[in-house]
Scaffold this motif. Structure first.
Motif, PDB file in Angstrom:
ATOM      1  N   UNK A  93      10.574  -0.898  15.287  1.00  0.00           N
ATOM      2  CA  UNK A  93      10.934  -1.658  13.673  1.00  0.00           C
ATOM      3  C   UNK A  93      10.832  -0.775  12.783  1.00  0.00           C
ATOM      4  N   UNK A  94       9.905   0.812  13.610  1.00  0.00           N
ATOM      5  CA  UNK A  94       9.196   1.250  12.077  1.00  0.00           C
ATOM      6  C   UNK A  94      11.074   2.417  11.794  1.00  0.00           C
TER       7      UNK A  94
ATOM      8  N   UNK B 266      15.435   2.203   2.700  1.00  0.00           N
ATOM      9  CA  UNK B 266      16.605   1.624   3.343  1.00  0.00           C
ATOM     10  C   UNK B 266      15.271   0.673   4.667  1.00  0.00           C
ATOM     11  N   UNK B 267      14.292   0.634   4.494  1.00  0.00           N
ATOM     12  CA  UNK B 267      13.508   0.500   5.704  1.00  0.00           C
ATOM     13  C   UNK B 267      12.131   0.001   5.140  1.00  0.00           C
ATOM     14  N   UNK B 268      11.169  -0.556   5.663  1.00  0.00           N
ATOM     15  CA  UNK B 268      10.360  -1.199   5.587  1.00  0.00           C
ATOM     16  C   UNK B 268       8.828  -0.311   5.652  1.00  0.00           C
ATOM     17  N   UNK B 269       7.633   0.242   4.534  1.00  0.00           N
ATOM     18  CA  UNK B 269       6.950   0.645   4.320  1.00  0.00           C
ATOM     19  C   UNK B 269       6.161   1.047   5.810  1.00  0.00           C
ATOM     20  N   UNK B 270       5.512   2.069   5.907  1.00  0.00           N
ATOM     21  CA  UNK B 270       5.546   2.769   7.386  1.00  0.00           C
ATOM     22  C   UNK B 270       3.902   2.777   7.010  1.00  0.00           C
ATOM     23  N   UNK B 271       2.524   2.008   8.046  1.00  0.00           N
ATOM     24  CA  UNK B 271       1.768   2.723   7.941  1.00  0.00           C
ATOM     25  C   UNK B 271       1.176   4.162   9.522  1.00  0.00           C
ATOM     26  N   UNK B 272       1.028   4.997   9.326  1.00  0.00           N
ATOM     27  CA  UNK B 272       0.173   6.413   9.805  1.00  0.00           C
ATOM     28  C   UNK B 272      -0.967   6.471   9.781  1.00  0.00           C
TER      29      UNK B 272
ATOM     30  N   UNK C 109       3.784  -5.632   7.481  1.00  0.00           N
ATOM     31  CA  UNK C 109       5.467  -7.005   6.887  1.00  0.00           C
ATOM     32  C   UNK C 109       5.910  -7.094   6.461  1.00  0.00           C
ATOM     33  N   UNK C 110       5.578  -6.835   5.041  1.00  0.00           N
ATOM     34  CA  UNK C 110       6.059  -7.301   3.792  1.00  0.00           C
ATOM     35  C   UNK C 110       5.907  -5.455   3.258  1.00  0.00           C
ATOM     36  N   UNK C 111       7.156  -5.983   2.343  1.00  0.00           N
ATOM     37  CA  UNK C 111       7.359  -4.844   1.258  1.00  0.00           C
ATOM     38  C   UNK C 111       5.968  -4.705   0.295  1.00  0.00           C
ATOM     39  N   UNK C 112       5.716  -2.996   0.315  1.00  0.00           N
ATOM     40  CA  UNK C 112       4.940  -3.097  -0.685  1.00  0.00           C
ATOM     41  C   UNK C 112       4.585  -1.788  -1.332  1.00  0.00           C
ATOM     42  N   UNK C 113       4.493  -1.549  -2.767  1.00  0.00           N
ATOM     43  CA  UNK C 113       4.425  -0.012  -3.852  1.00  0.00           C
ATOM     44  C   UNK C 113       3.532   0.855  -2.995  1.00  0.00           C
ATOM     45  N   UNK C 114       3.655   1.517  -2.279  1.00  0.00           N
ATOM     46  CA  UNK C 114       2.702   2.640  -2.242  1.00  0.00           C
ATOM     47  C   UNK C 114       1.997   3.362  -3.194  1.00  0.00           C
ATOM     48  N   UNK C 115       2.632   2.894  -4.917  1.00  0.00           N
ATOM     49  CA  UNK C 115       2.624   4.205  -6.127  1.00  0.00           C
ATOM     50  C   UNK C 115       1.326   3.044  -6.583  1.00  0.00           C
ATOM     51  N   UNK C 116       1.134   2.020  -5.568  1.00  0.00           N
ATOM     52  CA  UNK C 116      -0.208   1.107  -6.560  1.00  0.00           C
ATOM     53  C   UNK C 116      -1.193   1.312  -5.404  1.00  0.00           C
TER      54      UNK C 116
END
Length: 264
Positions: free
Chosen positions: A56-57, A113-119, A136-143
């Motif tokens: 799903x990534x 156009x995709x999910x936020x990824x954690x690496x 699992x849900x959209x996340x604003x990385x700038x926060x």
């Protein structure tokens, strides 16, 4: 501080691989460095790099350092966090998996156009495995890392150097190492947790990272020894946890400042 699990008979991975990848990939995307520069930096961490990505990534598994660069460099935005138990650093609950906490750092990617990824990165100098997970849900990385300004954190870091030294001085008891040995050990540990950066125009970032590395080294050396009392150790432990939390926040803020600069 970052922790990496050693493989049998293998040396530990250098500190902050995900932070290094984030900032060098951002510099490449901004045209400040060449792909070979990024690959060379990654090889300073491990001889071989592998991608482990869930379906799903949208990221292909396998591949090497160049594939890793393409996967990270293609993100619309990125940020790093250095979480620890009780100090999630703004990460959403779904990202706080055991691997993220064990690695001590995570790179977050906003994918068009995709999910936020954690690496996360795990491994040793022979091989580093990069795991990509979709939140699992959209996340604003700038926060991430926006609670304090770099100026505020730099001031706290300067104050913390003296505090860290005072913690060590306050631990009574005999020590096997003399002043020269302690200075050498401090220099070696400071180097081990330092981060090499691509070209940039933020001297404050350099100062923050250098001071954070110095404090991390002091924290790692602050053992009580056989002569320290239980009360001294308890007081020192509380202070060292606070100092470690400060260096995580400051280091993440410094790196994220550069990531925003390269993106602008």
């Amino acid at each position: 501080m970052s922790r990496s699990l050693p493989q049998s008979g293998s040396a530990l991975l250098r500190a902050w691989p995900a932070s290094a990848l984030a900032v060098w990939a951002a510099a490449w995307r901004a045209g400040a460095v060449a792909p070979d520069d990024v690959v060379h930096t990654l090889h300073d961490y491990a001889q071989t790099h592998e991608i482990d990505a869930a379906a799903d990534t949208g990221v292909a598994g396998g591949g090497g350092a160049l594939d890793l660069l393409q996967a990270v460099g293609g993100a619309a935005a990125s940020a790093v966090a250095l979480p620890a138990a009780g100090d999630p650093q703004g990460l959403p609950p779904g990202a706080l998996t055991g691997d993220v906490l064990a690695a001590g750092e995570v790179l977050l990617l906003a994918v068009p156009a995709g999910p936020t990824l954690a690496v996360t990165a795990r491994g040793a100098v022979e091989r580093c495995r990069w795991t990509f997970r979709a939140l699992a849900s959209p996340f604003d990385v700038d926060t991430i890392g926006g609670d304090q300004s770099p100026g505020e954190l730099e001031y706290e870091l300067r104050e913390a150097v003296d505090e860290a030294a005072a913690v060590i001085a306050g631990l009574a008891g005999p020590r096997s190492a003399g002043p020269v040995d302690l200075r050498d050990a401090l220099a070696a540990r400071t180097h081990a947790v330092s981060l090499d950066l691509p070209p940039h125009d933020r001297p404050r970032v350099d100062r923050m990272l250098a001071t954070a590395a110095q404090i991390d080294a002091i924290v790692s050396l602050a053992g009580g020894g056989p002569g320290a009392s239980a009360g001294q150790l308890d007081t020192a432990d509380t202070a060292l946890r606070r100092l470690s939390s400060l260096t995580r926040r400051a280091r993440a803020t410094a790196i994220n400042t550069l990531l925003r600069d390269y993106r602008s």
